[in-house]
Each structure stands twice: as C-alpha cells, then as structure tokens.
Motif scaffolding. Structure first.
Motif, PDB file in Angstrom:
ATOM      1  N   THR A   1       0.852  -1.186   0.098  1.00  0.00           N
ATOM      2  CA  THR A   1      -0.055   0.099  -0.002  1.00  0.00           C
ATOM      3  C   THR A   1       0.967   1.174   0.017  1.00  0.00           C
ATOM      4  N   TYR A   2       1.837   1.124   1.024  1.00  0.00           N
ATOM      5  CA  TYR A   2       2.836   2.395   0.958  1.00  0.00           C
ATOM      6  C   TYR A   2       3.584   2.687  -0.242  1.00  0.00           C
ATOM      7  N   ALA A   3       4.065   1.711  -1.076  1.00  0.00           N
ATOM      8  CA  ALA A   3       4.534   1.844  -2.057  1.00  0.00           C
ATOM      9  C   ALA A   3       3.938   1.829  -3.526  1.00  0.00           C
ATOM     10  N   TRP A   4       2.930   1.856  -3.263  1.00  0.00           N
ATOM     11  CA  TRP A   4       1.681   1.473  -4.580  1.00  0.00           C
ATOM     12  C   TRP A   4       1.945   2.716  -5.587  1.00  0.00           C
ATOM     13  N   THR A   5       1.896   3.822  -5.074  1.00  0.00           N
ATOM     14  CA  THR A   5       1.931   5.176  -5.673  1.00  0.00           C
ATOM     15  C   THR A   5       2.871   5.087  -6.698  1.00  0.00           C
ATOM     16  N   ALA A   6       3.973   4.628  -6.353  1.00  0.00           N
ATOM     17  CA  ALA A   6       5.507   4.555  -7.356  1.00  0.00           C
ATOM     18  C   ALA A   6       5.186   4.184  -8.617  1.00  0.00           C
ATOM     19  N   PRO A   7       4.822   2.895  -8.730  1.00  0.00           N
ATOM     20  CA  PRO A   7       4.559   2.470  -9.961  1.00  0.00           C
ATOM     21  C   PRO A   7       3.359   2.713 -10.844  1.00  0.00           C
ATOM     22  N   TYR A   8       2.183   2.911  -9.756  1.00  0.00           N
ATOM     23  CA  TYR A   8       0.900   2.762 -10.385  1.00  0.00           C
ATOM     24  C   TYR A   8       0.427   4.370 -10.727  1.00  0.00           C
ATOM     25  N   VAL A   9       0.770   5.512 -10.008  1.00  0.00           N
ATOM     26  CA  VAL A   9       0.254   6.557 -10.346  1.00  0.00           C
ATOM     27  C   VAL A   9       0.800   6.986 -11.858  1.00  0.00           C
ATOM     28  N   PRO A  10       2.082   6.774 -12.139  1.00  0.00           N
ATOM     29  CA  PRO A  10       2.378   7.024 -13.693  1.00  0.00           C
ATOM     30  C   PRO A  10       1.487   6.163 -14.729  1.00  0.00           C
ATOM     31  N   TYR A  11       1.082   5.031 -14.260  1.00  0.00           N
ATOM     32  CA  TYR A  11       0.092   4.207 -15.249  1.00  0.00           C
ATOM     33  C   TYR A  11      -1.237   5.041 -15.242  1.00  0.00           C
ATOM     34  N   LEU A  12      -1.798   5.395 -14.150  1.00  0.00           N
ATOM     35  CA  LEU A  12      -3.088   6.124 -13.934  1.00  0.00           C
ATOM     36  C   LEU A  12      -3.073   7.256 -14.772  1.00  0.00           C
ATOM     37  N   LEU A  13      -1.855   7.864 -14.940  1.00  0.00           N
ATOM     38  CA  LEU A  13      -1.897   9.193 -15.557  1.00  0.00           C
ATOM     39  C   LEU A  13      -1.621   9.031 -17.038  1.00  0.00           C
ATOM     40  N   SER A  14      -1.295   7.837 -17.397  1.00  0.00           N
ATOM     41  CA  SER A  14      -1.133   7.582 -18.860  1.00  0.00           C
ATOM     42  C   SER A  14      -2.105   7.231 -19.590  1.00  0.00           C
ATOM     43  N   GLU A  15      -1.853   7.394 -20.940  1.00  0.00           N
ATOM     44  CA  GLU A  15      -3.185   6.810 -22.013  1.00  0.00           C
ATOM     45  C   GLU A  15      -3.475   5.490 -21.917  1.00  0.00           C
ATOM     46  N   LYS A  16      -2.660   4.571 -21.288  1.00  0.00           N
ATOM     47  CA  LYS A  16      -3.294   3.212 -21.021  1.00  0.00           C
ATOM     48  C   LYS A  16      -4.021   3.103 -20.025  1.00  0.00           C
ATOM     49  N   SER A  17      -4.379   3.794 -19.129  1.00  0.00           N
ATOM     50  CA  SER A  17      -4.963   3.664 -17.794  1.00  0.00           C
ATOM     51  C   SER A  17      -6.472   3.311 -18.301  1.00  0.00           C
ATOM     52  N   HIS A  18      -7.048   2.403 -17.519  1.00  0.00           N
ATOM     53  CA  HIS A  18      -8.353   2.068 -17.515  1.00  0.00           C
ATOM     54  C   HIS A  18      -9.443   3.051 -16.575  1.00  0.00           C
ATOM     55  N   ILE A  19      -8.601   3.845 -15.809  1.00  0.00           N
ATOM     56  CA  ILE A  19      -9.432   4.791 -15.103  1.00  0.00           C
ATOM     57  C   ILE A  19      -8.845   6.342 -15.444  1.00  0.00           C
ATOM     58  N   LYS A  20      -9.675   7.103 -15.871  1.00  0.00           N
ATOM     59  CA  LYS A  20      -9.427   8.402 -16.156  1.00  0.00           C
ATOM     60  C   LYS A  20      -8.969   9.156 -14.921  1.00  0.00           C
ATOM     61  N   THR A  21      -7.712   9.741 -14.754  1.00  0.00           N
ATOM     62  CA  THR A  21      -7.134  10.379 -13.738  1.00  0.00           C
ATOM     63  C   THR A  21      -6.502  11.862 -13.900  1.00  0.00           C
TER      64      THR A  21
END
Length: 471
Positions: free
Chosen positions: A33-53
C-alpha cells in the motif's frame, strides 16, 4: 553438525514465531500500500490507464493514505485497549481484504480513493497493534528478532509492488495483497491472544492456556506470576493521556518515540521511497534505469531489515541506532553536495554514480537501524495501562513526520533546489545520532518491567511482590 548452542537458543520458540509471523502477515499488504503510488500513479496518468485520472488526483492518492492513517488513530486506541491486540489485527485484515478487492474491481477513481483511505486506517492498526502483540508474546532473548518481522514483511510488500507494478496488469497487486490477507485470517485466527492483555482483563485461565501454547518448554507458572505481578503494579489507576507527560517513565518514552518516529521520515525515508525515480532522473545518472533502481533499493532495504532484526538482540538497539544514524547522515550529505554542485553549474557527469551508490548504501544502513529499531522498542517502552495510548501517539507522530517530510521536500526542492532538503535531512540524521548517544537507554535483554525501572532512573531489581490473582 548443526550448532547445538544455536539450536538450544531457539528451543521452544516455534509457537512464538508462528504467532509473530502470522500476526504481521498483512504488513506485506501494508508495504504494498505504502509503495503502491510509485509504479501505479504513472500508469493512471498515462493514456493506457483504464481509469481516467488527473495529475491533481494522482497527487492526492498518496496523501489520502496518510489521512486515513491519521483518522484511524481513535479507532486503533479503542480496539487494542478494549477488544484486544489479536482481534484488532483480525478486524483490520478483514477491512484490508475488502479494500484490495475494491481496488481490483473498481472502475472509477473514487473507488481507488475510498480503498486507499481505508487501507490507511488499517495500516495504522498494523503499526500499533502488531508491535504490542509481538512484544507481549515474545521471550526476552528473541523479542528484538520477532519485533523486526513486521518491517521484514513491510519491505517484502514494497519489493513485490515494485516488481509487479511496471510489468503486470493493474489488478495484479490487489490480488497479491488480498491473498496475503486471507492467509493471515486463516492462520492468525488459530493463535492465542497476548497473555498480558488477557491478564489485564482478569482472564487468568485464558492467559495460562496462551502461555502454555507460547512456552511449550517454559515454566508457565513462574512467568504467569511475573506477568501478573507486573500487571498489578500497572493497574493502580486507569491510564490517561495526560499520564504520558506526568509520569516520568512514560514522558521519557513518549519523547524518545516522538523523536525516532518523526526522525525516520525527516531522515528522508518517505521521500526516498516515493520519489527515488525522480531523484535519480534529476541527478542525470546514466548507470541504471529508475525501475530497476527501485527494485534494487527495495531489495537492499529488505535484506538490511532482516540483518537488523537478527542483530538487535546481539548488539542491542542503541548500537544499531548509532551506527545507522551516522552512516545515514553521510549518505544524505553526499546527495546534498552532489545536487549542490550540479546546481552551481559544475560538470558532475563523471561522478553521476554518486546518487545511485549513496541511495543504495542509504537503503542498507537506514533500514538496519533507524528504519527498524523504533518499531522494535515501541511495544517495549510503555506500561500496560498506557500502552495503547502511548503506542498510538507514537504512531501519530510517525504519520505526522511523513506528511511534514514530504512537504519539506516539495517546498524546498521547488524553491531552492534538491540540495536544500537533503542538507536538512542530513542535519536531522546527525541530531538523531546525538540524541541516541545521550538520551536513549538500551532495552536489549530487559523485561518490560525492568525497562520501566530504567526509564524512571531506578536501579533494576528482580524482586517481585505478591500477586492477589489466583494462578
């Protein structure tokens, strides 16, 4: 031939390991949970994200976890003090399971925010209830080792999310987190509650059964009497939050844990863990990809945590803190000087390996002492009547330290450059070094009762008064 002295040292401790490991399993989920943002925030902000962020939402995903952790403080106080350490951990594990399922199945950012908030509440429970439980079930000779298991599991979680985040689908991390929590619910539900808590609630028969499980080869009657004697001395009056400051031993314990828990973050732990990619990119290093560096960083922290856990009962908590804070200071100072020279226009490309080497050494030396000792001694420092309050206040200082450290890093680096916050972090590590040398006592090999005597400035005695409870 196996070393007989080594085997005899651990004789009869297997049930304690089972209880400590199963009770801290969801710390793996906590680390994820603590380290989750490091790899996943870049994904959520990318065009490939399944959730608009949006970028603003991405920034708040990190803070939401800390807000949840802070809001969980009163819940934590109630559960660990009135419901029990074991039941508090099982309740938290159940909520963590639902939160991971929400993250895996949610198709809107609001679901992710809600899951992160409740994960924050449960992370708070892990940091408070698990050290209390472990310190109270463990024999003195292995208490430091067992207390370090929670940090080992946390960094297994960090390493896991760094490994799967950049390479596997979004739902992979939630599936792993949920699986770990299910294992805890299945195994930890079979082990007993803390004997200290049971005796505090006057459940003598249950406490005896718990000790018989935890000490298959021990003198249960003698230890039950010692715990009872300790509990009786601590139950003379109801613990109040003001007692943290009015009682000498608790005041000193609160001060020590406040400095160490905030000090972990003010020595750049959160900043390094959550911003390592950006720091190495800003350094202009050409020697290692940021994703690979993050995996190596987490792996070194995990190995250092294991090392520190084993060495704490050999060399002592205080020695590890001194060694760790000194070398942490030097690593942070090296990073500060490097970024300072770069900001002044010097050609630092020939020495661009310095940030990588300093970061990796930092990962090892920080976790071997400053990153693990505070949680080891958190469950040791307070008397029973104040333990739930004291440990929770210490945890609040940990959360506040994380928020403050991130703000210091963001504000100073944006206004003055990366070197300024690193100079600050290095100075704080030097302060922790000085504070440890002159103020922190050694708790290695001491009973919880003896630690209270030391904090009160008394000479340690081994005599025991009579206990009125029938044993």
């Amino acid at each position: 031939m196996p070393n007989l002295s080594f085997l005899s040292f651990f004789k009869g401790t297997f049930p304690q390991f089972v209880a400590a490991i199963s009770g801290t399993l969801f710390a793996i989920s906590d680390g994820m949970t603590y380290a989750w943002t490091a790899p996943y925030v870049p994904y959520l902000l990318s065009e490939k994200s399944h959730i608009k962020t949006t970028h603003k939402e991405g920034d708040w995903l990190e803070t939401t976890l800390l807000i949840g952790s802070f809001c969980g403080i009163p819940i934590t106080i109630y559960l660990v003090h009135f419901v029990g350490r074991k039941k508090a951990l099982l309740i938290a594990s159940s909520v963590v399971l639902l939160s991971w399922l929400t993250m895996a199945l949610g198709n809107r950012i609001e679901y992710i925010f809600a899951a992160r908030f409740f994960l924050g509440i449960c992370c708070n429970m892990a940091i408070v209830a698990a050290p209390m439980y472990t310190a109270e079930i463990a024999e003195q000779k292995i208490r430091g080792l067992l207390s370090g298991i929670i940090y080992i599991n946390m960094h297994i979680g960090c390493l896991a999310v760094y490994c799967v985040g950049p390479y596997l689908p979004f739902y992979a991390a939630p599936v792993i987190g949920a699986t770990v929590v299910v294992l805890e619910l299945l195994i930890f539900s079979t082990v007993p509650e803390s004997p200290h808590f049971l005796l505090y609630k006057n459940k003598v028969d249950e406490a005896r059964i718990a000790l018989e499980y935890l000490r298959p080869n021990g003198d249960v009657d003698k230890e039950l009497k010692e715990i009872c004697d300790y509990i009786e001395r601590q139950k003379s009056d109801k613990g109040r939050i003001q007692d943290l400051f009015l009682i000498k031993s608790s005041r000193k314990a609160t001060f020590i844990l406040a400095v160490l828990n905030t000090g972990q973050h003010l020595c750049a732990y959160t900043v390094m863990l959550m911003n390592l990619h950006l720091i190495l990119e800003a350094a202009g290093t050409i020697y290692m990809d940021s994703a690979v560096a993050a995996i190596l960083f987490a792996a070194i922290m995990l190995l250092a945590t294991i090392f520190g856990s084993f060495q704490s009962d050999m060399f002592g908590r205080r020695a590890l803190l001194i060694f760790s804070s000194l070398l942490t200071c030097l690593c942070l100072l090296a990073l500060a000087i490097y970024f300072n020279l770069k900001a002044l226009g010097y050609n630092v490309l020939p020495v661009s390996w310095v940030p990588i080497v300093s970061s990796m050494i930092y990962a090892g030396v920080f976790k071997a002492g400053m990153g693990i000792v505070p949680i080891m001694i958190t469950g040791e420092m307070f008397p029973v009547k104040l333990k739930s309050i004291g440990v929770t206040v210490a945890d609040a200082m940990y959360v506040i330290g994380g928020i403050v450290a991130l703000q210091i890093y963001q504000i100073l680096s944006q206004k003055y450059g990366l070197h300024v916050p690193f100079y600050f972090f290095a100075a704080w590590a030097f302060f922790v070094l000085t504070f440890t040398i002159f103020y922190i006592p050694e708790t290695k090999g001491k009973t919880l009762d003896e630690i209270q005597q030391i904090l009160n400035g008394e000479k340690v005695v081994e005599e025991h008064s009579q206990c009125d409870t029938k044993i």
